[in-house]
Design an enzyme around this catalytic site. Structure first.
Site, PDB file in Angstrom:
ATOM      1  N   LYS A 126      16.735  10.988  28.885  1.00 36.99           N
ATOM      2  CA  LYS A 126      16.688  12.183  29.730  1.00 36.99           C
ATOM      3  C   LYS A 126      17.843  12.234  30.721  1.00 36.99           C
ATOM      4  O   LYS A 126      18.014  13.251  31.413  1.00 36.99           O
ATOM      5  CB  LYS A 126      15.345  12.237  30.461  1.00 36.99           C
ATOM      6  N   LYS A 161       8.098  15.327  33.645  1.00 39.58           N
ATOM      7  CA  LYS A 161       8.269  14.232  32.696  1.00 39.58           C
ATOM      8  C   LYS A 161       8.618  12.934  33.417  1.00 39.58           C
ATOM      9  O   LYS A 161       9.442  12.946  34.347  1.00 39.58           O
ATOM     10  CB  LYS A 161       9.425  14.535  31.718  1.00 39.58           C
ATOM     11  N   ARG A 211      13.959  18.165  16.112  1.00 44.36           N
ATOM     12  CA  ARG A 211      14.615  16.865  16.162  1.00 44.36           C
ATOM     13  C   ARG A 211      15.799  16.932  15.195  1.00 44.36           C
ATOM     14  O   ARG A 211      15.625  17.121  13.988  1.00 44.36           O
ATOM     15  CB  ARG A 211      13.648  15.753  15.763  1.00 44.36           C
ATOM     16  N   ARG A 225       9.194  20.102  15.011  1.00 48.24           N
ATOM     17  CA  ARG A 225       7.935  19.455  15.392  1.00 48.24           C
ATOM     18  C   ARG A 225       7.127  20.455  16.204  1.00 48.24           C
ATOM     19  O   ARG A 225       7.543  20.856  17.282  1.00 48.24           O
ATOM     20  CB  ARG A 225       8.214  18.186  16.201  1.00 48.24           C
ATOM     21  N   ARG A 233       3.281  19.161  24.047  1.00 50.67           N
ATOM     22  CA  ARG A 233       4.011  18.015  23.511  1.00 50.67           C
ATOM     23  C   ARG A 233       4.085  18.115  21.993  1.00 50.67           C
ATOM     24  O   ARG A 233       3.068  18.179  21.315  1.00 50.67           O
ATOM     25  CB  ARG A 233       3.344  16.707  23.926  1.00 50.67           C
ATOM     26  N   ASP A 273      16.696  16.350  20.852  1.00 49.15           N
ATOM     27  CA  ASP A 273      15.585  17.296  20.858  1.00 49.15           C
ATOM     28  C   ASP A 273      16.077  18.623  21.416  1.00 49.15           C
ATOM     29  O   ASP A 273      16.714  18.661  22.487  1.00 49.15           O
ATOM     30  CB  ASP A 273      14.429  16.755  21.701  1.00 49.15           C
ATOM     31  N   GLU A 281      16.664  16.294  25.175  1.00 49.15           N
ATOM     32  CA  GLU A 281      16.798  14.839  25.167  1.00 49.15           C
ATOM     33  C   GLU A 281      17.867  14.420  24.159  1.00 49.15           C
ATOM     34  O   GLU A 281      18.076  15.082  23.137  1.00 49.15           O
ATOM     35  CB  GLU A 281      15.479  14.140  24.806  1.00 49.15           C
ATOM     36  N   ASN A 283      18.244  10.946  22.201  1.00 52.46           N
ATOM     37  CA  ASN A 283      17.534   9.697  21.946  1.00 52.46           C
ATOM     38  C   ASN A 283      18.455   8.696  21.255  1.00 52.46           C
ATOM     39  O   ASN A 283      18.916   8.939  20.132  1.00 52.46           O
ATOM     40  CB  ASN A 283      16.311   9.962  21.074  1.00 52.46           C
TER      41      ASN A 283
END
Length: 310
Positions: A126, A161, A211, A225, A233, A273, A281, A283
């Site tokens: 993040k 978050k 994603r 997703r 979420r 994301d 995000e 990752n």
């Protein structure tokens, strides 16, 4: 080219191989003739200028419950006995994770560590998007309750978050008229020392959170997703459902904007994301999604990954 590949991961005996990206990486490496060794971060040791791990040789096969044939424990000098290390243990991103990255920095790049441990340590999921504010939804990182109230006054509904959380844990939606907002934030702050993140709520999340997997800074696969019910979420670990999707023009623009930074930092395998064309995000610790992409009719990402590593 036959490589000696160490995989720093959670216990291989307990993983669910059907959707596990690390297992897919190992399976593809073995098919190319590479030798595999597994160990957990707790098995790392530093002694007199050398970094060691108590590891086990492993042969894998796609049969849950009988998916890993392990050899006896052996001490490996990570600089001399391995060519590649995959840093693939799951978050949380905490001091244990950071310490493991520090130790792996001592052997990289003599032994190639993927992803580069210095930049794994310095690129929390993040935090990294803060380099690209024009790509993000409106975002606040702070411990200051007054700043949070002002941000919510500006943007209405906000998503709160944990800054170093994982898999959607602790993420919640604070509505603009929620009278419990201050109490919830105070509880949040009482349980952790770091700042927390607030982002303007994007209602399009109910249509899905993409994603996108990048290999060497280039988009290689994507899935959508979709959260269930009124849960915001979309993480698969939190009950989100994977769907096939395509890259939009906005998605490609995000990848083009961040790709050079990922390449410069040695972040070979990355999952970002994106909600409605907004980056949320980046990752880098142990990105997942490769098996879901393939299962939804997308490409097998492992050939491109191992081509990049080799």
């Amino acid at each position: 080219m036959n490589l000696r590949v160490g995989v720093q991961m959670d216990p291989i005996e307990t993983i669910s191989i059907a959707g596990d990206t690390t297992f897919a990486m190992m399976e593809a490496a073995q098919a190319r003739g590479h030798s595999l060794y597994v160990y957990q971060p707790d098995a790392l040791s530093y002694r007199e200028g050398r970094v060691f791990a108590t590891a086990r040789a492993v042969t894998v096969k796609r049969q849950q419950g009988d998916h890993a044939a392990l050899g006896p424990p052996q001490a490996l000098d990570l600089a001399d006995d391995l060519d590649v290390i995959l840093m693939r243990q799951d978050p949380p991103f905490d001091m244990h994770y950071i310490t493991a990255a520090h130790l792996l920095e001592l052997v990289h790049p003599r032994t190639l560590v993927v992803n580069d441990p210095f930049w794994v340590r310095s690129s929390p999921e993040k935090i990294s998007p803060l380099l690209f504010p024009h790509l993000q939804p409106p975002t606040l990182v702070t411990r200051d309750l007054a700043a949070m109230r002002a941000f919510r006054a500006d943007h209405g509904d906000v998503v709160v978050k944990p800054l170093y959380g994982k898999a959607g844990e602790g993420v919640f939606l604070a509505k603009a008229d929620d009278g419990n907002f201050a109490a919830l934030i105070e509880l949040f702050l009482a349980t952790r020392r770091e700042a927390i993140q607030l982002q303007a709520f994007i209602p399009a999340v109910f249509e899905g959170d993409k994603r996108i997997i990048l290999i060497e800074g280039e988009p290689a696969g994507v899935l959508n997703r979709k959260p269930q019910g009124r849960d915001i979420r979309s993480n698969l670990a939190a009950g989100g459902v994977a769907e096939a999707t395509d890259l939009s023009q906005a998605d490609r623009a995000i990848c083009a904007a961040i790709g050079p930074t990922l390449r410069e930092r040695g972040l070979v395998f990355v999952g970002i994301d994106v909600i409605a064309g907004r980056l949320t995000e980046i990752n880098v610790t142990s990105p997942t999604g490769a098996m879901a992409v393939r299962g939804l009719g997308g490409p097998d990402l492992m050939p491109a990954f191992w081509d990049a590593v080799e």
